[in-house]
Design a protein around this motif. Structure first.
Motif, PDB file in Angstrom:
ATOM      1  N   GLY A  89       7.100   5.899   7.001  1.00 31.36           N
ATOM      2  CA  GLY A  89       8.259   5.291   6.339  1.00 31.36           C
ATOM      3  C   GLY A  89       7.831   4.408   5.171  1.00 31.36           C
ATOM      4  O   GLY A  89       6.642   4.350   4.815  1.00 31.36           O
ATOM      5  N   PRO A  90       8.801   3.702   4.547  1.00 34.74           N
ATOM      6  CA  PRO A  90       8.515   2.904   3.350  1.00 34.74           C
ATOM      7  C   PRO A  90       7.380   1.889   3.554  1.00 34.74           C
ATOM      8  O   PRO A  90       7.201   1.356   4.652  1.00 34.74           O
ATOM      9  CB  PRO A  90       9.837   2.196   3.058  1.00 34.74           C
ATOM     10  N   VAL A  91       6.673   1.637   2.485  1.00 33.37           N
ATOM     11  CA  VAL A  91       5.460   0.811   2.538  1.00 33.37           C
ATOM     12  C   VAL A  91       5.804  -0.662   2.280  1.00 33.37           C
ATOM     13  O   VAL A  91       6.442  -0.995   1.282  1.00 33.37           O
ATOM     14  CB  VAL A  91       4.443   1.324   1.492  1.00 33.37           C
ATOM     15  N   ASP A  92       5.369  -1.530   3.193  1.00 33.07           N
ATOM     16  CA  ASP A  92       5.617  -2.975   3.055  1.00 33.07           C
ATOM     17  C   ASP A  92       4.482  -3.686   2.322  1.00 33.07           C
ATOM     18  O   ASP A  92       4.707  -4.689   1.652  1.00 33.07           O
ATOM     19  CB  ASP A  92       5.757  -3.616   4.445  1.00 33.07           C
ATOM     20  N   VAL A  93       3.264  -3.205   2.537  1.00 38.85           N
ATOM     21  CA  VAL A  93       2.086  -3.859   1.929  1.00 38.85           C
ATOM     22  C   VAL A  93       1.229  -2.796   1.261  1.00 38.85           C
ATOM     23  O   VAL A  93       0.786  -1.846   1.903  1.00 38.85           O
ATOM     24  CB  VAL A  93       1.236  -4.574   3.016  1.00 38.85           C
ATOM     25  N   LEU A  94       1.040  -2.952  -0.048  1.00 41.53           N
ATOM     26  CA  LEU A  94       0.166  -2.030  -0.792  1.00 41.53           C
ATOM     27  C   LEU A  94      -1.025  -2.835  -1.289  1.00 41.53           C
ATOM     28  O   LEU A  94      -0.865  -3.763  -2.086  1.00 41.53           O
ATOM     29  CB  LEU A  94       0.926  -1.427  -1.979  1.00 41.53           C
ATOM     30  N   VAL A  95      -2.214  -2.512  -0.778  1.00 41.72           N
ATOM     31  CA  VAL A  95      -3.423  -3.221  -1.208  1.00 41.72           C
ATOM     32  C   VAL A  95      -4.179  -2.334  -2.185  1.00 41.72           C
ATOM     33  O   VAL A  95      -4.651  -1.245  -1.827  1.00 41.72           O
ATOM     34  CB  VAL A  95      -4.320  -3.598  -0.010  1.00 41.72           C
ATOM     35  N   LEU A  96      -4.271  -2.795  -3.437  1.00 42.78           N
ATOM     36  CA  LEU A  96      -4.994  -2.054  -4.481  1.00 42.78           C
ATOM     37  C   LEU A  96      -6.450  -2.513  -4.442  1.00 42.78           C
ATOM     38  O   LEU A  96      -6.857  -3.435  -5.151  1.00 42.78           O
ATOM     39  CB  LEU A  96      -4.365  -2.330  -5.847  1.00 42.78           C
ATOM     40  N   ASN A  97      -7.206  -1.870  -3.554  1.00 49.44           N
ATOM     41  CA  ASN A  97      -8.593  -2.282  -3.321  1.00 49.44           C
ATOM     42  C   ASN A  97      -9.584  -1.342  -4.000  1.00 49.44           C
ATOM     43  O   ASN A  97     -10.627  -1.779  -4.475  1.00 49.44           O
ATOM     44  CB  ASN A  97      -8.835  -2.312  -1.805  1.00 49.44           C
ATOM     45  N   ALA A  98      -9.277  -0.038  -4.046  1.00 46.03           N
ATOM     46  CA  ALA A  98     -10.234   0.945  -4.580  1.00 46.03           C
ATOM     47  C   ALA A  98     -10.636   0.574  -5.993  1.00 46.03           C
ATOM     48  O   ALA A  98      -9.823   0.109  -6.794  1.00 46.03           O
ATOM     49  CB  ALA A  98      -9.619   2.340  -4.570  1.00 46.03           C
ATOM     50  N   SER A  99     -11.902   0.785  -6.279  1.00 51.57           N
ATOM     51  CA  SER A  99     -12.445   0.346  -7.550  1.00 51.57           C
ATOM     52  C   SER A  99     -13.715   1.148  -7.797  1.00 51.57           C
ATOM     53  O   SER A  99     -14.238   1.788  -6.890  1.00 51.57           O
ATOM     54  CB  SER A  99     -12.747  -1.149  -7.408  1.00 51.57           C
ATOM     55  N   GLY A 100     -14.195   1.146  -9.008  1.00 49.80           N
ATOM     56  CA  GLY A 100     -15.426   1.867  -9.288  1.00 49.80           C
ATOM     57  C   GLY A 100     -15.785   1.706 -10.752  1.00 49.80           C
ATOM     58  O   GLY A 100     -15.258   0.820 -11.428  1.00 49.80           O
ATOM     59  N   GLY A 101     -16.675   2.554 -11.213  1.00 50.53           N
ATOM     60  CA  GLY A 101     -17.059   2.494 -12.618  1.00 50.53           C
ATOM     61  C   GLY A 101     -18.550   2.404 -12.802  1.00 50.53           C
ATOM     62  O   GLY A 101     -19.052   2.496 -13.918  1.00 50.53           O
ATOM     63  N   MET A 102     -19.306   2.206 -11.707  1.00 51.06           N
ATOM     64  CA  MET A 102     -20.767   2.184 -11.836  1.00 51.06           C
ATOM     65  C   MET A 102     -21.364   3.520 -11.387  1.00 51.06           C
ATOM     66  O   MET A 102     -22.581   3.693 -11.422  1.00 51.06           O
ATOM     67  CB  MET A 102     -21.352   1.021 -11.032  1.00 51.06           C
ATOM     68  N   GLU A 132      11.950  -3.061   1.310  1.00 62.69           N
ATOM     69  CA  GLU A 132      12.520  -4.294   0.747  1.00 62.69           C
ATOM     70  C   GLU A 132      11.555  -5.452   0.976  1.00 62.69           C
ATOM     71  O   GLU A 132      11.000  -5.581   2.077  1.00 62.69           O
ATOM     72  CB  GLU A 132      13.844  -4.564   1.458  1.00 62.69           C
ATOM     73  N   GLY A 133      11.333  -6.265  -0.037  1.00 64.97           N
ATOM     74  CA  GLY A 133      10.450  -7.432   0.108  1.00 64.97           C
ATOM     75  C   GLY A 133       8.983  -7.069   0.225  1.00 64.97           C
ATOM     76  O   GLY A 133       8.191  -7.841   0.780  1.00 64.97           O
ATOM     77  N   ALA A 134       8.602  -5.921  -0.305  1.00 66.11           N
ATOM     78  CA  ALA A 134       7.207  -5.475  -0.206  1.00 66.11           C
ATOM     79  C   ALA A 134       6.278  -6.373  -1.026  1.00 66.11           C
ATOM     80  O   ALA A 134       6.717  -7.133  -1.898  1.00 66.11           O
ATOM     81  CB  ALA A 134       7.092  -4.032  -0.680  1.00 66.11           C
ATOM     82  N   ARG A 135       5.008  -6.280  -0.722  1.00 66.68           N
ATOM     83  CA  ARG A 135       3.991  -7.073  -1.429  1.00 66.68           C
ATOM     84  C   ARG A 135       2.873  -6.155  -1.912  1.00 66.68           C
ATOM     85  O   ARG A 135       2.384  -5.314  -1.157  1.00 66.68           O
ATOM     86  CB  ARG A 135       3.431  -8.121  -0.465  1.00 66.68           C
ATOM     87  N   ILE A 136       2.468  -6.341  -3.174  1.00 64.97           N
ATOM     88  CA  ILE A 136       1.316  -5.620  -3.725  1.00 64.97           C
ATOM     89  C   ILE A 136       0.183  -6.625  -3.907  1.00 64.97           C
ATOM     90  O   ILE A 136       0.384  -7.705  -4.479  1.00 64.97           O
ATOM     91  CB  ILE A 136       1.663  -4.964  -5.085  1.00 64.97           C
ATOM     92  N   VAL A 137      -1.002  -6.275  -3.411  1.00 64.78           N
ATOM     93  CA  VAL A 137      -2.182  -7.143  -3.534  1.00 64.78           C
ATOM     94  C   VAL A 137      -3.226  -6.402  -4.356  1.00 64.78           C
ATOM     95  O   VAL A 137      -3.633  -5.296  -4.002  1.00 64.78           O
ATOM     96  CB  VAL A 137      -2.759  -7.477  -2.138  1.00 64.78           C
ATOM     97  N   PHE A 138      -3.646  -6.990  -5.466  1.00 60.83           N
ATOM     98  CA  PHE A 138      -4.677  -6.386  -6.321  1.00 60.83           C
ATOM     99  C   PHE A 138      -5.985  -7.146  -6.101  1.00 60.83           C
ATOM    100  O   PHE A 138      -6.038  -8.359  -6.272  1.00 60.83           O
ATOM    101  CB  PHE A 138      -4.256  -6.472  -7.793  1.00 60.83           C
ATOM    102  N   VAL A 139      -7.028  -6.407  -5.713  1.00 58.30           N
ATOM    103  CA  VAL A 139      -8.308  -7.044  -5.377  1.00 58.30           C
ATOM    104  C   VAL A 139      -9.252  -6.974  -6.580  1.00 58.30           C
ATOM    105  O   VAL A 139      -9.435  -5.908  -7.175  1.00 58.30           O
ATOM    106  CB  VAL A 139      -8.962  -6.341  -4.167  1.00 58.30           C
TER     107      VAL A 139
END
Ligand SMILES: NC(=O)c1ccc[n+]([C@@H]2O[C@H](COP(=O)([O-])OP(=O)(O)OC[C@H]3O[C@@H](n4cnc5c(N)ncnc54)[C@H](OP(=O)(O)O)[C@@H]3O)[C@@H](O)[C@H]2O)c1
Length: 255
Positions: A89-102, A132-139
């Motif tokens: 179902g709908p996403v309440d917490v989206l954590v933008l953790n994936a990263s790279g470049g090396m 509703e009221g979701a949170r996005i976290v950018f690491v």
């Protein structure tokens, strides 16, 4: 490290953590699942590692699925959200953790494609699927967050510039996010011992970790930093939407 989230505090909630097949993302996924969230463990290519994280969560009584998606591939991202929503179902917490470049052999613009363009595309794709009221976290790292005022190790510069560009592009979306009732938090931390990135940087710059440790007093390890990321998913949104983890005194604030 003790889970900062109370047991059951996320029961009924759904979380998606990008790049959670290992490292900080994997520990963040475990904390969110332990608190009761159903968790989507995203990975790019390491399916067995992601499956292991899912199996550990399930063995502890939690709910999780692994979804492979290269975030630089738009169709992959669309498919990731379709699978997430179909499962939980709908996403309440989206954590933008994936990263790279090396990584080698990914093309000169890979850091910008992953750390800026893909992050924006993930958020754009997420919006119709957020609860509703979701949170996005950018690491991010202090070395990236403060790159405009504080130089960093040469090997990390393309990553730092692209992660800061990604952060800026997401901050530019704040009016759109708040209009949609979505909260946004950036979590910034120093070098994290035990990660591949820190190991590669230490190899190219012997003594880099010891120097940061001595300047900062201490460095966080993977599980400690992941605990801060998990807490950022539920704690009140901090000033300027930014949660600083550990000492920032060696980094110059912007004028
Ligand atoms: N490492 C540090 O010292 C440090 C310090 C401060 C902040 N941070 C931040 O913490 C976060 C996690 O760092 P980390 O060191 O734990 O990362 P990591 O060990 O390099 O893990 C990267 C994760 O992202 C996934 N990934 C990589 N490229 C992807 C792509 N194109 N599409 C989808 N997934 C992709 C990987 O999946 P596969 O395994 O399948 O490739 C893996 O799960 C990053 O945002 C980083 O900037 C790190």
């Amino acid at each position: 490290m003790t889970n900062p989230l109370a047991p059951g505090s996320l029961t009924g909630k759904v979380a998606l953590v990008t790049g959670s097949s290992r490292g900080i993302g994997a520990d963040t996924a475990r904390y969110l699942a332990e608190a009761g969230a159903a968790v989507v463990v995203n990975y790019r290519s390491k399916a067995p590692r992601a499956d292991k994280v899912v199996a550990e969560i399930e063995a502890a009584g939690g709910r999780a699925i692994a979804v492979g998606a290269d975030l630089t591939d738009a169709a992959s991202v669309t498919g990731m959200f379709e699978r997430a929503v179909a499962a939980f179902g709908p996403v309440d917490v989206l954590v933008l953790n994936a990263s790279g470049g090396m990584e080698t052999g990914m093309g000169e613009d890979y850091a910008m494609r992953l750390n800026r363009d893909a992050q924006v595309n993930v958020v754009d794709n997420a919006l119709p699927h957020l609860a509703e009221g979701a949170r996005i976290v950018f690491v991010t790292s202090h070395q990236a967050h403060f790159i405009r005022t504080t130089p960093t190790m040469p090997e990390y510069v393309p990553v730092a510039l692209s992660k800061r560009a990604g952060e800026d592009a997401l901050r530019a979306k704040l009016p759109e996010l708040s209009a949609a009732g979505v909260e946004f938090v950036v979590v910034s931390g120093d070098m994290i011992e035990g990660t591949i990135t820190a190991t590669l940087l230490e190899r190219a710059n012997p003594g880099a970790i010891a120097a940061r440790k001595s300047d900062a007093g201490r460095l966080y390890n993977v599980s400690e930093f992941a605990a801060e990321v998990a807490a950022a998913a539920v704690d009140p949104v901090p000033a300027d939407n930014t949660r600083y983890v550990g000492d920032t005194s060696g980094f110059a604030p912007e004028a």
